[in-house]
Design an enzyme around this catalytic site. Sequence first.
Site, PDB file in Angstrom:
ATOM      1  N   ARG A  94      18.234 -11.039  14.068  1.00 17.29           N
ATOM      2  CA  ARG A  94      17.297 -10.083  14.654  1.00 17.29           C
ATOM      3  C   ARG A  94      16.532  -9.330  13.572  1.00 17.29           C
ATOM      4  O   ARG A  94      15.335  -9.049  13.710  1.00 17.29           O
ATOM      5  CB  ARG A  94      18.040  -9.110  15.580  1.00 17.29           C
ATOM      6  CG  ARG A  94      17.137  -8.377  16.562  1.00 17.29           C
ATOM      7  CD  ARG A  94      16.670  -7.052  16.041  1.00 17.29           C
ATOM      8  NE  ARG A  94      17.782  -6.269  15.586  1.00 17.29           N
ATOM      9  CZ  ARG A  94      17.714  -5.479  14.516  1.00 17.29           C
ATOM     10  NH1 ARG A  94      16.612  -5.354  13.812  1.00 17.29           N
ATOM     11  NH2 ARG A  94      18.787  -4.788  14.137  1.00 17.29           N
ATOM     12  N   THR A 136      11.524   1.623   1.434  1.00 18.80           N
ATOM     13  CA  THR A 136      12.722   2.287   0.908  1.00 18.80           C
ATOM     14  C   THR A 136      12.852   2.070  -0.596  1.00 18.80           C
ATOM     15  O   THR A 136      12.613   0.974  -1.106  1.00 18.80           O
ATOM     16  CB  THR A 136      13.974   1.741   1.610  1.00 18.80           C
ATOM     17  OG1 THR A 136      13.878   2.013   3.000  1.00 18.80           O
ATOM     18  CG2 THR A 136      15.239   2.371   1.052  1.00 18.80           C
ATOM     19  N   GLU A 137      13.257   3.120  -1.282  1.00 19.92           N
ATOM     20  CA  GLU A 137      13.474   3.040  -2.724  1.00 19.92           C
ATOM     21  C   GLU A 137      14.922   3.417  -3.050  1.00 19.92           C
ATOM     22  O   GLU A 137      15.628   3.991  -2.210  1.00 19.92           O
ATOM     23  CB  GLU A 137      12.502   3.965  -3.455  1.00 19.92           C
ATOM     24  CG  GLU A 137      11.058   3.538  -3.267  1.00 19.92           C
ATOM     25  CD  GLU A 137      10.078   4.301  -4.152  1.00 19.92           C
ATOM     26  OE1 GLU A 137       8.891   3.997  -4.077  1.00 19.92           O
ATOM     27  OE2 GLU A 137      10.517   5.195  -4.928  1.00 19.92           O
ATOM     28  N   TRP A 166      16.791  -2.635  -0.772  1.00 17.27           N
ATOM     29  CA  TRP A 166      17.321  -2.994   0.542  1.00 17.27           C
ATOM     30  C   TRP A 166      16.230  -3.613   1.428  1.00 17.27           C
ATOM     31  O   TRP A 166      16.085  -3.257   2.590  1.00 17.27           O
ATOM     32  CB  TRP A 166      17.976  -1.785   1.238  1.00 17.27           C
ATOM     33  CG  TRP A 166      18.938  -1.041   0.389  1.00 17.27           C
ATOM     34  CD1 TRP A 166      18.848   0.246  -0.021  1.00 17.27           C
ATOM     35  CD2 TRP A 166      20.156  -1.567  -0.169  1.00 17.27           C
ATOM     36  NE1 TRP A 166      19.926   0.571  -0.810  1.00 17.27           N
ATOM     37  CE2 TRP A 166      20.741  -0.523  -0.921  1.00 17.27           C
ATOM     38  CE3 TRP A 166      20.799  -2.804  -0.123  1.00 17.27           C
ATOM     39  CZ2 TRP A 166      21.942  -0.677  -1.611  1.00 17.27           C
ATOM     40  CZ3 TRP A 166      21.986  -2.965  -0.818  1.00 17.27           C
ATOM     41  CH2 TRP A 166      22.547  -1.904  -1.540  1.00 17.27           C
ATOM     42  N   ILE A 167      15.507  -4.543   0.867  1.00 17.04           N
ATOM     43  CA  ILE A 167      14.346  -5.126   1.543  1.00 17.04           C
ATOM     44  C   ILE A 167      14.733  -6.467   2.170  1.00 17.04           C
ATOM     45  O   ILE A 167      14.973  -7.459   1.462  1.00 17.04           O
ATOM     46  CB  ILE A 167      13.167  -5.316   0.574  1.00 17.04           C
ATOM     47  CG1 ILE A 167      12.878  -3.999  -0.174  1.00 17.04           C
ATOM     48  CG2 ILE A 167      11.951  -5.817   1.330  1.00 17.04           C
ATOM     49  CD1 ILE A 167      12.583  -2.811   0.716  1.00 17.04           C
ATOM     50  N   CYS A 247       5.111   1.795  11.722  1.00 23.26           N
ATOM     51  CA  CYS A 247       5.798   0.504  11.644  1.00 23.26           C
ATOM     52  C   CYS A 247       7.290   0.678  11.906  1.00 23.26           C
ATOM     53  O   CYS A 247       7.904  -0.121  12.633  1.00 23.26           O
ATOM     54  CB  CYS A 247       5.573  -0.132  10.273  1.00 23.26           C
ATOM     55  SG  CYS A 247       3.836  -0.425   9.869  1.00 23.26           S
ATOM     56  N   ASN A 249       8.666   2.883  13.705  1.00 22.66           N
ATOM     57  CA  ASN A 249       8.872   3.136  15.128  1.00 22.66           C
ATOM     58  C   ASN A 249       8.918   1.834  15.915  1.00 22.66           C
ATOM     59  O   ASN A 249       9.692   1.685  16.868  1.00 22.66           O
ATOM     60  CB  ASN A 249       7.763   4.040  15.662  1.00 22.66           C
ATOM     61  CG  ASN A 249       8.201   4.854  16.855  1.00 22.66           C
ATOM     62  OD1 ASN A 249       9.263   5.472  16.844  1.00 22.66           O
ATOM     63  ND2 ASN A 249       7.386   4.852  17.895  1.00 22.66           N
ATOM     64  N   GLU A 372      16.432   1.873   9.314  1.00 30.55           N
ATOM     65  CA  GLU A 372      15.377   2.328  10.231  1.00 30.55           C
ATOM     66  C   GLU A 372      15.639   3.748  10.722  1.00 30.55           C
ATOM     67  O   GLU A 372      15.358   4.107  11.864  1.00 30.55           O
ATOM     68  CB  GLU A 372      15.235   1.383  11.437  1.00 30.55           C
ATOM     69  CG  GLU A 372      15.184  -0.082  11.116  1.00 30.55           C
ATOM     70  CD  GLU A 372      13.963  -0.497  10.311  1.00 30.55           C
ATOM     71  OE1 GLU A 372      13.096   0.354  10.057  1.00 30.55           O
ATOM     72  OE2 GLU A 372      13.893  -1.665   9.928  1.00 30.55           O
TER      73      GLU A 372
END
Length: 393
Positions: A94, A136-137, A166-167, A247, A249, A372
């Site tokens: 997902r 995210t960094e 964390w991509i 994005c 959201n 998220e």
Amino acid sequence: MPTRPVDLFAVDHLFSDEEIAIRDTVRQFVTKEVKPHIADWYENGSIPARELARDLGELGVLGMHLEGYGCAGTTASAYGLACMELEAGDSGLRSLVSVQGSLAMFAIWKWGSEDQKQEWLPRMAAGEALGCFGLTEPDYGSNPAGMRTRARRDGDDWILNGNKMWITNGSVADVAVVWAQTGEPGVGRGVRGFVVPTDTPGFSAPAITRKMSLRASVTSELVLDNVRLPDSAILPDAEGLRGPLSCLNEARYGIVFGALGAARDCLETAIDYAGGRDIFDRPLSAFQLTQAKFADMTLELGKGVLLAAHLGAMKDAGTLKHEQVSLGKLNNVRESIAIARECRTVLGAAGITLEFPIMRHANNLESVLTYEGTSEVHQLIIGQAVTGESAYR
């Protein structure tokens, strides 16, 4: 005959025949193409992302809720139901679809130029090109306004430097949507998005390994070392944090449904196991304490599905607010991880093995709980909505 937990709530009438048909098609795909292999992928810490992307593109679920450019243009409710079925297979699956469609594709679809849309969206919808989303960094997750990635002008070009962490899809992506500070004054005001082909010199995406969660998912760091981009790489309509937050959201909405798929798979597995496990000359499912567990979990799962269906209807009607998405994300992930943990107790020691999906789902949901937007962030979003006071600082 036993009744499946969600069926007790008789929710199918809340969705159209087309939405139910999409749900069932995705369920069949997951049952046939994912579930026979997912334990091995999880154990090996790998996933055939590119092959799956092409299959998912043929299935029509990549960017399925977007209009045009090869996207299916389904309802938001249909997309939610698809997320539920995908996550019943694995949260990593997902996540692949969510990052592709609700983050990378949505950013280009919503905020990009027509050239950017024509170049990337049809290929991404078909699964021929994979995307990732760099926000995210290492030191800035819940506070994206503090990001250190910088974009500076150099003639007609932009030069990007920084790191993202964390991509999902990072190491296999063909294009990255990267958010960077441009130096304009004001908190978050200067944040702009850039469409970065991953073969651009100075861009690299080393994989993050040794994970205990989301093992059947590609997770990477993004490194931007003097990445030179033309001015046409900028997302022209996204200025400030409203771009990346819009994005997020979209992705959070998919999680509202998705997490329930993992919970449902855990609960159905535990019920099946208890029915075939004899203890003290009776099935484990015949004991009052076991049935009490199943009743409580069924209640929370069904309530979560009803909440997701309501939010889906609001999204399709154009009335859904971001704080309402936070209600769904906070509740449904929190209850799903509680269901997974309780189901593990029903299976005892068997519940910790990959012979059953429960511990895999529980481990995955630990990540879903905090990405998220952490539970604490969603509590603050809801708290601000009901009090009118911001408590972030």
